[in-house]
Design an enzyme around this catalytic site. Structure first.
Site, PDB file in Angstrom:
ATOM      1  N   GLY A 139      25.966 -28.585 -13.395  1.00 14.74           N
ATOM      2  CA  GLY A 139      26.533 -28.638 -12.055  1.00 14.74           C
ATOM      3  C   GLY A 139      27.781 -29.488 -11.988  1.00 14.74           C
ATOM      4  O   GLY A 139      28.127 -30.021 -10.925  1.00 14.74           O
ATOM      5  N   SER A 179      25.704 -26.789 -19.613  1.00 13.11           N
ATOM      6  CA  SER A 179      26.960 -27.055 -18.923  1.00 13.11           C
ATOM      7  C   SER A 179      27.188 -28.566 -18.839  1.00 13.11           C
ATOM      8  O   SER A 179      27.319 -29.218 -19.863  1.00 13.11           O
ATOM      9  CB  SER A 179      26.960 -26.384 -17.549  1.00 13.11           C
ATOM     10  OG  SER A 179      28.246 -26.410 -16.978  1.00 13.11           O
TER      11      SER A 179
END
Length: 537
Positions: A119, A201
């Protein structure tokens, strides 16, 4: 089968959880690992959780989904500003097979997976990446997902600010969570000596940071799974003064004559809307700042790619990979991409030589390849080669199935695997998310195949030992070249792809296969990795 809610009792605490998936998974939501980081604790390192009662045991209601950490604007083009969530968010969700509750849990000693979400260090709600179906399918592991501070709450930085804040508070949250797991997971049936950390990520970048943290001398985990290990330039603390002053000015705390410590004391007293407005305006109006970790010189002594190049990292087995078309932005200009993401590299001639126009069909593909490899794909080979050279097992993959609900170009883009691994999830702004049910046997079976590989690695350090029946063998990464020729790398990676049910009597045929590392791609990655000091990675 299990009429009463699951309860785990330790020396000082009673945890009351809930059952999920027809009582096949005992779940303990919102288990606190640190004191609420509010008031004077805002922007500071997490404080280990303390018992809040006198005589008797602390009772923790872990039956309800917890608050997620305050969300920030995901990017300057986002349509919805952040602000949802709570500062009181330093919790864990723990997923346990019920069988460990029937005896002494600490005797179970199950391998444990600790998941750190992505995120961009600005957003993310662990409930969007649930693990109850993992434990239902594989009741031989314990899984923990971590909440950590995001945005300005986790990554406020300024020079000469010691005493007013602790650098990388959000990353310190991750370390505190891992320490809590190490010290307490045996009470939930987990093995504190068999912990695998996993992130995607920003969580993937976190995996790299954990590998190099404290000089590469860690004791909190034994294995790492890195998905799309996001490689971006990280600032030195000395570089943060200008964006810090901008943020303080937006909040009314950039007061003449004030030291940075006094400015932070002013800022700490502001309400959440003021903090959100000031930090999000900085992201929109001041492109030199985003709430990322910084090189603090102690916990994070340097930039991860450079430290790995120097051999200063924890030597552990790894499973690492990226998606086929991994990228963040789709421009048609290599220069535009690199000016945006790696502004310190003002002379792009070296990158242009690594990615000559003659090697690509058009400039768009050239730019997307250069950006995607530098940011996401090359860390796969980089980490696999480093761990292999250190004598540790490494397994690499290329994920090659689209998220079938995605909009835009038909590419296997960033985070595509999340849709398959987490029940068809798509995340939205401010901690919200939605699940799309699988609509075919091939979809549900491929998802199980993925989970089997992952859990097999968690259990044994090898994705093959407990793989799904019919799944191909995943080759271990090898360094070097066949016969010494740079045209033939030894390295092989698994292509993870949805199969079909067109086989004999509709039996599922896996679409996954092993492939040799492309020589040109490996050569480009070696050249990019060598530019780490110029790219500030």
């Amino acid at each position: 089968m299990c009429a009463q809610p699951p309860v785990i009792e330790t020396e000082g605490t009673i945890y009351k959880g809930t059952f999920l998936r027809n009582n096949t998974v005992a779940t303990f939501y919102g288990v606190p690992y640190a004191e609420p980081p509010v008031g004077d604790r805002r922007f500071r390192a997490p404080v280990p959780i303390k018992r809040r009662h006198g005589p008797g045991k602390t009772v923790v209601d872990a039956s309800k989904e917890p608050n997620f950490c305050i969300q920030s604007l995901y990017g300057p083009t986002a349509t919805v500003h952040g602000g949802a969530g709570s500062e009181d968010c330093l919790h864990l969700n723990i997923y346990v097979p019920p069988r460990v509750l029937r005896s002494r849990p600490s005797s179970a000693k199950l391998p444990t997976l600790v998941y750190i979400h992505g995120g961009a260090f600005k957003a993310g709600n662990p409930l969007a990446w649930p693990f109850d179906h993992w434990v239902e399918q594989f009741p031989d592991v314990v899984v923990v997902s971590v909440y950590y501070r995001l945005g300005i709450f986790g990554f406020l930085s300024a020079p000469n600010a010691k005493g007013a804040l602790d650098y990388n508070a959000g990353f310190l949250d991750q370390l505190a969570a891992l320490k809590w797991v190490k010290e307490n997971i045996a009470n939930f049936g987990g093995d504190p000596q068999k912990i695998t950390i996993n992130g995607q990520s920003a969580g993937g970048l976190s995996m790299e940071l954990h590998l190099v943290a404290n000089g590469g001398k860690q004791t909190l985990f034994q294995q790492v799974i890195g998905q799309s290990m996001w490689r971006i330039p990280l600032m030195q603390i000395s570089e943060t003064q200008a964006p810090f002053d901008f943020i303080m000015g937006e909040a009314g705390c950039n007061i003449a004559g004030y030291s940075n410590v006094q400015k932070i004391d002013c800022y700490r007293g502001k309400d959440i809307p003021t903090l959100m407005r000031s930090s999000e305006n900085a992201m929109i109006k001041n492109s030199s700042w985003t709430p990322y970790p910084v090189i603090d010189g102690t916990i994070l002594p340097g930039r991860p790619t450079q430290l790995i190049n120097q051999g200063k990292f924890s030597k552990v087995p790894v499973l690492v990979g990226a998606t086929t078309d991994e990228n963040f932005f789709f421009t048609s200009s290599l220069q535009t991409d690199f000016n945006m993401w790696w502004p310190a590299m003002t002379n792009l001639s070296a990158i242009q030589q690594i990615y000559p126009s003659s090697d690509f069909a058009n400039e768009t593909i050239r730019a997307q390849t250069a950006n995607g490899e530098t940011m996401f794909r090359c860390p796969r080979e980089h980490v696999a080669e480093a761990q292999t050279a250190a004598g540790k097992s490494a397994y690499a993959y290329r994920f090659d199935s689209m998220n079938p609900t995605q909009q835009g170009p038909p590419l296997v883009g960033h985070s595509a695997e999340n849709w398959w691994m987490f029940r068809g999830v798509n995340t939205v702004e401010n901690g919200t998310y939605a699940f799309t049910p699988f609509n075919s046997t091939s979809q549900s079976t491929f998802a199980k195949e993925l989970l089997a590989y992952w859990v097999s690695f968690v259990r044994s350090g090898d994705p093959n030992v407990h793989r799904l029946e019919g799944s191909p063998i995943w080759p271990k990464w090898e360094n070097g070249y066949v016969g010494g020729s740079s045209a033939s790398p030894k390295g092989k990676r698994m292509v993870l792809k949805e199969g079909s049910t067109t086989g004999y009597r509709g039996k599922y045929q896996s679409g996954s296969r092993a492939e040799q590392e492309p020589a040109k791609e490996l050569s480009r990655c070696h050249a990019v990795d060598a530019l780490a000091p110029n790219l500030h990675i």
